[in-house]
Every structure is written in C-alpha cells, then in structure tokens.
Design an enzyme around this catalytic site. Structure first.
Site, PDB file in Angstrom:
ATOM      1  N   ARG A 140       0.840  -1.195   0.000  1.00 15.17           N
ATOM      2  CA  ARG A 140       0.000   0.000   0.000  1.00 15.17           C
ATOM      3  C   ARG A 140       0.875   1.245   0.000  1.00 15.17           C
ATOM      4  NH1 ARG A 140      -2.558   0.095   6.169  1.00 15.17           N
ATOM      5  NH2 ARG A 140      -0.587  -0.003   7.274  1.00 15.17           N
ATOM      6  N   ASN A 200      -4.634   8.068   4.243  1.00 11.16           N
ATOM      7  CA  ASN A 200      -4.515   7.339   5.512  1.00 11.16           C
ATOM      8  C   ASN A 200      -3.080   7.427   5.975  1.00 11.16           C
ATOM      9  OD1 ASN A 200      -5.906   5.462   7.443  1.00 11.16           O
ATOM     10  ND2 ASN A 200      -4.141   4.204   6.941  1.00 11.16           N
ATOM     11  N   GLU A 201      -2.880   7.889   7.184  1.00 15.24           N
ATOM     12  CA  GLU A 201      -1.529   7.937   7.752  1.00 15.24           C
ATOM     13  C   GLU A 201      -0.506   8.397   6.713  1.00 15.24           C
ATOM     14  OE1 GLU A 201      -0.652   4.208   9.662  1.00 15.24           O
ATOM     15  OE2 GLU A 201      -1.750   4.813  11.444  1.00 15.24           O
ATOM     16  N   GLU A 206      -7.579   5.273  15.505  1.00  7.39           N
ATOM     17  CA  GLU A 206      -7.216   3.856  15.556  1.00  7.39           C
ATOM     18  C   GLU A 206      -6.413   3.564  16.811  1.00  7.39           C
ATOM     19  OE1 GLU A 206      -4.835   2.446  12.304  1.00  7.39           O
ATOM     20  OE2 GLU A 206      -5.955   3.579  10.814  1.00  7.39           O
ATOM     21  N   TRP A 243       2.640  -6.079  13.570  1.00  8.82           N
ATOM     22  CA  TRP A 243       3.843  -5.514  12.950  1.00  8.82           C
ATOM     23  C   TRP A 243       4.979  -5.245  13.925  1.00  8.82           C
ATOM     24  CZ3 TRP A 243       4.123  -0.925  15.470  1.00  8.82           C
ATOM     25  CH2 TRP A 243       2.937  -0.321  15.877  1.00  8.82           C
ATOM     26  N   GLU A 282      -2.687  -8.395   7.262  1.00  5.21           N
ATOM     27  CA  GLU A 282      -3.079  -8.031   8.625  1.00  5.21           C
ATOM     28  C   GLU A 282      -3.964  -9.091   9.287  1.00  5.21           C
ATOM     29  OE1 GLU A 282      -2.402  -3.287   8.716  1.00  5.21           O
ATOM     30  OE2 GLU A 282      -4.357  -3.885   7.920  1.00  5.21           O
ATOM     31  N   HIS A 300      -3.665  -9.270  13.068  1.00  4.31           N
ATOM     32  CA  HIS A 300      -3.907  -8.038  13.820  1.00  4.31           C
ATOM     33  C   HIS A 300      -5.280  -8.162  14.476  1.00  4.31           C
ATOM     34  CE1 HIS A 300      -4.414  -3.798  14.774  1.00  4.31           C
ATOM     35  NE2 HIS A 300      -3.231  -3.512  14.272  1.00  4.31           N
TER      36      HIS A 300
HETATM   37  C1  GLA Z   1      -2.182   1.701  10.688  1.00  6.88           C
HETATM   38  C2  GLA Z   1      -3.127   1.788   9.506  1.00  6.88           C
HETATM   39  C3  GLA Z   1      -4.180   0.727   9.507  1.00  6.88           C
HETATM   40  C4  GLA Z   1      -3.612  -0.592   9.967  1.00  6.88           C
HETATM   41  C5  GLA Z   1      -2.974  -0.413  11.322  1.00  6.88           C
HETATM   42  C6  GLA Z   1      -2.440  -1.692  11.909  1.00  6.88           C
HETATM   43  O1  GLA Z   1      -2.577   2.428  11.759  1.00  6.88           O
HETATM   44  O2  GLA Z   1      -3.738   3.037   9.384  1.00  6.88           O
HETATM   45  O3  GLA Z   1      -4.674   0.606   8.195  1.00  6.88           O
HETATM   46  O4  GLA Z   1      -2.663  -1.042   9.059  1.00  6.88           O
HETATM   47  O5  GLA Z   1      -1.890   0.454  11.178  1.00  6.88           O
HETATM   48  O6  GLA Z   1      -1.898  -1.498  13.192  1.00  6.88           O
END
Ligand code: GLA
Ligand code: ZN
Length: 671
Positions: A113, A151-152, A310, A318, A358, A361
């Site tokens: 990604r 995102n991030e 989140e 991870w 994931e 997770h």
């Molecule tokens: C980040 C991403 C999420 C996911 C989490 C997993 O925060 O924004 O999409 O991958 O990590 O901890």
C-alpha cells in the site's frame, strides 16, 4: 465549519470497517454486532480504490451504496474515506511514474500500500478525481458524517527521491530561499565543494559517499512534510467544495516512532484532529507513552477534543513479538485517551481479516468470534461510553507545558552529531515520564510559542529545542515570572542548521546564565555521578555558570566539579538548565523540585500507578468537572472524590476506590 463528525451521539466508538473483504451476507451480521457493541462511527473505504475504480475512470459504487445504506439503517455513522491511500495496480502499471523511489534509487512496487510519489501529477489528478466522484455520489447520503482523506500520510513513504520530487524540491527551495546565493549560504555549501551554480544541480539528499549536507537534509524533511500536506489539501478542497457541511480529517500518527510530518503545520488544515496510536506491547511503560501521545494530540487540537481514529483491541501484527493485551487493557487504554481529551476512540479494525497481511492483527470481532475476552470488553466499554456521554466537549486543564518540535527531532536525527546515543523522542519522553509520575497533567506547545500563550503555565519544559533562531518568547515568559526548565542540546543551531557561536546552549545562553565550551558525551554504558547522588548517562558538557547558581556538579567522570544542573533568576522568573542525561530517580527529583518552586501541586512519591486527569465543561448550563482515573497497578487505590461515579452510578461522598486495573469517572460536586 463543522468541526466534529456529524450526528455521533456521545463519545465516538467504532473502527475501520473493511466490508469488501467479506461476502455480503456477513455485512448484515456486522451491523447487528455493531448494535450490540454500541458502535456509532466507522471509517469505510480507506483501501477500496481498486474496487471503487475498477479501471481508469470506471467507478463501481453500487457495493458501497449498499454498505452505507445498511450502516445507516443500523444507526451507524460513517467517516467515509476518499480511498486514495493505496493506488490500484492498474494505475501503477499504466503509469509507473506514480511509484515512489528510495534514496538509493529503488522504485517501490505496488503489491502492498501507499505506493505513490507525492509529486506525481497522475496520482494527484486521479486521487482528486476519485475524491470528487465520491463526494458527488454521497453528498446527500444520510450516513455521511465526516471525510477521511488518505490514511496515515507518510507512514510507509515519508520521502520520495525521484526526479519529479527533485523538480518539486527545487521549486520549494526557490520559494524558501529566493536565490541560489541564499541557498548556498543557508546550506553552508562552501564546504566539501558543494557550491551550486544552477538550480538543476540540486537533487534530494540521495545516497552519497559520505554524510549529506545537514541544511539539505533539513530542507528536504520540510519539503517532504509540505508535499504530502499539499496532496491532502488538494483532496480536502474538493470535499469542502462539494460537501461544505461535512468535516474533513486525516489520521495523524503521533506516536513514539513516527517523525516525518510537522503536525503543528498539518493541524491547521484539518477540520478535526484524529490520531492513530498503538502501544509498544513489550514496553512496561506503554501506558505512559499512550498518555504522552494523547497530550500531544490535545496540544495540536489547541485544547479542543480530538478523535482517536485507531488503536488496537489486542495484539498488532507488525511488532517483533505481537503480545496480546491483558484483560482490562483495551478498556484502560480507551479511557486514558478519553481522560486526556479524546471525544471518542475507534479501533483498527472492526472484523479481523482472514486474508491479507493483517490477518494476525486484532479487531473488535476476533477470528474466534464474539464469545471472547475481546468482544466482551468491546461490549462493556461500548455500553459504558453511553453512561459518560455528558463528558463530550469538555476540556482538560494543565499548568505545565512541554515544548515539542518535529524540526528539532529531524535535525537531531541526522548523522554526524556528538553522539549517536541521543534520541529526541526518548529524551522528551523521559521528561514527560517524570511529570506523569508526579501526577501532573501536561500540555504540549509549539516551539515558536507566543509568550502570552506560555504565560498560562506555571512551568514550561523545553527539552532539546535544538533548532531555534532565538529564545525571545522564553526570555519574555521568564522575565514575566515564569519557571522554565531547558535541557541540553537546546538552542544549538538556527533554523538553517548553523551553530550559534560564543558557546552552547547558544540561543538560551543568556537566559540560562551559563556557557558551555565543549560537549563531553559519555561512552556506551558509562554513567557519571553527581554530588547530589543522582547519575547521568549519554551526555555531559563542560559548562560554566555565569549568573546562574550551580545546583549540582559532577562528582566523577570526565568533568569532576563542573556544573551539571543550574538555576538562573531572570526578571521575575527562574530558568533551570539541565546539562546532562540525568537518569530515573534523579530526573524525578529535579522535576519535582521545579514543580514545587513553580507552585504546581503534584502527587507524592509512591502514587505512580494511578493516573488521574480532570476534564471540565458544562452540564445543563452549569460548570462541571469530571475526574477520570485509570489504575495501571495491581492494587486497589482510594482517591478523594465527592460526586457520582458514572460507570457504577454509585455516590462518592468523600472517596472513591479505583479497582486494580480498573477505571472510574466521577462527576464532581463542589464541597
Ligand atoms: C495503521 C493503519 C491501519 C492498519 C494499522 C495496523 O494504523 O492506518 O490501516 O494497518 O496500522 O496497526
Ligand atoms: Zn517522487
């Protein structure tokens, strides 16, 4: 401008929701389970680009219509993503220039990604077009509560070193420096034959035979943060145009290990602040790190509530060892964010994936289903949040501020410094930890603070403010009666990276009444003793006290008898200087002394297990305060309190017991 997700009743509670990973019949069960869990807000579509735009310009939104309709029917609000966090393989195959490049020239492939270059015009055009198409499609959808852009940003690709980024960097440098002469001067290129005679010669700080130029590195960090911000703004502006009443955010990563974005600058561009925070599962003080991150968020939000976008219900996938959370930890973590000013806490993610990277997770609905510790705790907190809904909109008061600076973090992360053992974030954390252990609530403030903003605090802590042009706001703050604690590696360079001459700590020298002639970093594992019994590692320096009073000196090590901690009276206030890497107890003692002198009430030694934060606001037009306490220890703790404990409904008429590992929220009454 709307500054909170619309239509969310009470505290926000929910998760990232990725229904496209599941067959449609599962969606109905999801909505039913969300009702059981009290979920009221989910983020949808963050990684859905490939399924929303299946080929160039061909959008398929029908499935998303059905997802949103079902959520709406179930009473769940939607933080709708623009889905641009991961470009689809058809896009990067047709236009490989969308892909980012590393400092050593490797082009990163699709297949995970965030495989995009921030300067790619094709990526930007396609991303903005998708954001527009989604905004036009869902502008009137009743489930739409907020927009979640990207995102991030920068999580995986904080910097791209490709030729397009080189060109964009040059444009950015022209705007910053004006002329090539000014750039040569700022970067100090009269060194190692680096003088530039044409803009085209300037490239990103790619892999070179020896250390890169520090000015170039710092400007590239600034440029890279700005380049991603421009990308965010391009999408945001389209959303504002099409759906003016819907607030826009992007999730920050204010956390121990991410430094790439200058969030002081980013914070001004979002309609509400949101953050992702994951605890370091193996770290015994991970709960303190959580509070640190939450307090930084509140600072970025200017004291207003913010959203935890989140965190995890249990293990992540991870870290080196992905340790499951202890019973009660999900609950404590959620309340700690709320205590520090969050008006909602969401998880990554709703239903644990069965495929993809994931899979391991945790999520709100684990692989094992609902008959689990995780789902039961999720249901519990979901129900409890409804009982404390009145806290929404209230704020947190603090009498101590800590100055936090991403640019000093960047500069101090560069190579070729006096020691590699110094880490900015660990250093700030050590000071924060001492304040946390003293039970003091802390605000974080930007480095170039207005002295009038500083004067709201009894004590201001300035840890390693390395990159600073001058100390004027701090001088004014102290002259006006403030108490200041400055630590080593502050005031060393200007914002170009040029050392302030005349002795360290440069910009702060006069205010602190000291002068350092030479740094003396310590050897690996070496500790020195101070004459007050405390000890220091990592850092010492050859300090002279001018007007300052010496509070402690080295008893051994390379600088016996040399001052290590000083205190200078300046105007009506006091400026302390900590010139060494004071460890544990010594740092606790110093911080408590500065608190005492500044008149800040703090907890006694031995009360470190329970975290107490007060939020204040209004209920029915009257001023109210809430005491939120989180017990991280394994013994019950009794606190003074008068009011109603909202989770149990019981009256507290003098004291309340915070059970081991538990939490209480007391609506306080004046006594
Ligand atoms: C980040 C991403 C999420 C996911 C989490 C997993 O925060 O924004 O999409 O991958 O990590 O901890
Ligand atoms: Zn690039």
């Amino acid at each position: 401008m709307t500054t909170w997700p619309t239509g969310v009743p009470g505290l926000a509670w929910g998760a990232d929701y990725n229904p496209e990973q599941w067959p449609e019949p599962v969606w109905a069960e999801d909505v039913e389970l969300m009702r059981r869990a009290g979920v009221n807000l989910v983020s949808v579509g963050i990684f859905s680009w490939a399924l929303l735009e299946v080929e160039e310009g061909r959008y398929e939104f029908d499935w998303l219509d059905r997802v949103l309709d079902q959520l709406h029917a179930g009473g769940v609000r939607v933080d709708l993503a623009t889905a641009t966090a991961a470009p689809p393989p058809w896009l990067t195959t047709a236009h490989p220039e969308v892909l980012p490049e590393t400092a050593d020239g490797v082009r990163l492939s699709h297949g995970s990604r965030q495989s995009y270059c921030p300067s790619s015009p094709i990526y930007r055009t396609k991303a903005v077009a998708l954001a527009r198409a989604l905004a036009e499609r869902y502008r009137d959808h009743p489930a739409l509560s907020a927009w979640h852009v990207g995102n991030e940003y920068g999580c995986h690709v904080p910097r791209c070193y490709c030729d397009r980024c080189a060109a964009a960097f040059r444009t950015w440098l022209q705007a910053r420096h004006g002329s090539l002469d000014a750039l040569n001067e700022a970067w100090g290129t009269a060194f190692w034959s680096q003088h530039y005679t044409a803009w085209e010669q300037i490239v990103p700080p790619r892999v070179t035979p020896a250390q890169n130029n520090p000015g170039q590195l710092l400007d590239f960090d600034r440029f890279s943060s700005d380049a991603l911000l421009e990308l965010y703004k391009a999408e945001r502006d389209v959303l504002h145009e099409v759906t003016p009443g819907v607030p826009v955010t992007t999730n920050f990563m204010v956390t121990w290990n991410f430094s790439a974005l200058d969030y002081w600058k980013w914070a001004a561009e979002v309609d509400f602040l949101s953050n992702d925070h994951y605890t370091r599962a193996e770290h015994p003080e991970r709960h303190i790190d959580l509070s640190f991150s939450a307090d930084v968020m509140r600072g970025l939000a200017g004291g207003k509530p913010w959203l935890l976008m989140e965190h995890s219900t249990s293990a992540v996938n991870w870290q080196v060892r992905n340790i499951a959370k202890l019973p009660g930890e999900l609950r404590r973590n959620s309340y700690a964010h709320v205590a520090h000013g969050a008006d909602g806490t969401l998880f990554f993610q709703w239903r644990q994936s069965r495929a993809g990277a994931e899979r391991y997770h945790s999520a709100m609905v684990p692989h094992a289903g609902t008959d689990t510790k995780v789902f039961r705790e999720v249901e519990l907190v979901g129900a409890e949040y409804q009982r404390i809904a009145e806290i929404v909109g209230s704020t947190v008061d603090a009498s101590v501020a800590v100055v936090y600076d991403w640019q000093s973090w960047w500069a101090l992360s560069q190579p070729a410094h006096p020691t590699s053992d110094f880490a900015y974030q660990e250093h700030v954390f050590a000071l924060y930890r001492a304040l946390w252990r003293a039970g003091v609530t802390v605000d974080f403030v930007p480095p170039v603070a207005d002295p009038s903003a500083l004067s709201a605090y009894e004590l201001v802590v300035v840890p390693a403010l390395y990159t600073v042009d001058d100390a004027t706001p701090y001088e004014e703050y102290v002259a006006g009666g403030g108490h200041l604690l400055v630590t080593y590696l502050s005031g060393i360079t200007d914002t170009r990276g040029h050392v302030h001459l005349g002795g360290y700590p440069g910009a702060f020298r006069e205010l602190l009444g000291v002068r350092t002639e030479e740094f003396h970093p310590l050897r690996s594992g070496e500790a020195v003793t101070l004459d007050d019994g405390s000890s220091a590692t990592v850092w010492t320096e050859h300090l002279h006290a001018d007007s300052a009073k010496v509070m402690a000196s080295y008893a051994d090590g390379p600088l016996p008898g040399v001052p290590a901690v000083t205190r200078n009276e300046h105007g009506d206030g006091v400026a302390w200087y900590l010139a060494c890497g004071l460890t544990g107890d010594g740092l606790d003692r110093l911080v408590r002394t500065t608190l005492d002198q500044a008149g800040v009430h703090h907890a006694d030694v031995g009360q470190e297990g329970v975290e107490v934060v007060r939020r204040s606001g209004q209920v029915g037009g009257s001023a109210v305060s809430w005491l939120v306490a989180v017990n991280h220890g394994d013994g019950d703790v009794e606190l003074s309190a008068v009011g109603v404990e909202l989770l149990s409904g019981a009256r507290a008429s003098g004291s309340v017991v915070v059970p081991a590992g538990g939490v209480v929220v007391v609506r306080e009454e004046e006594v």
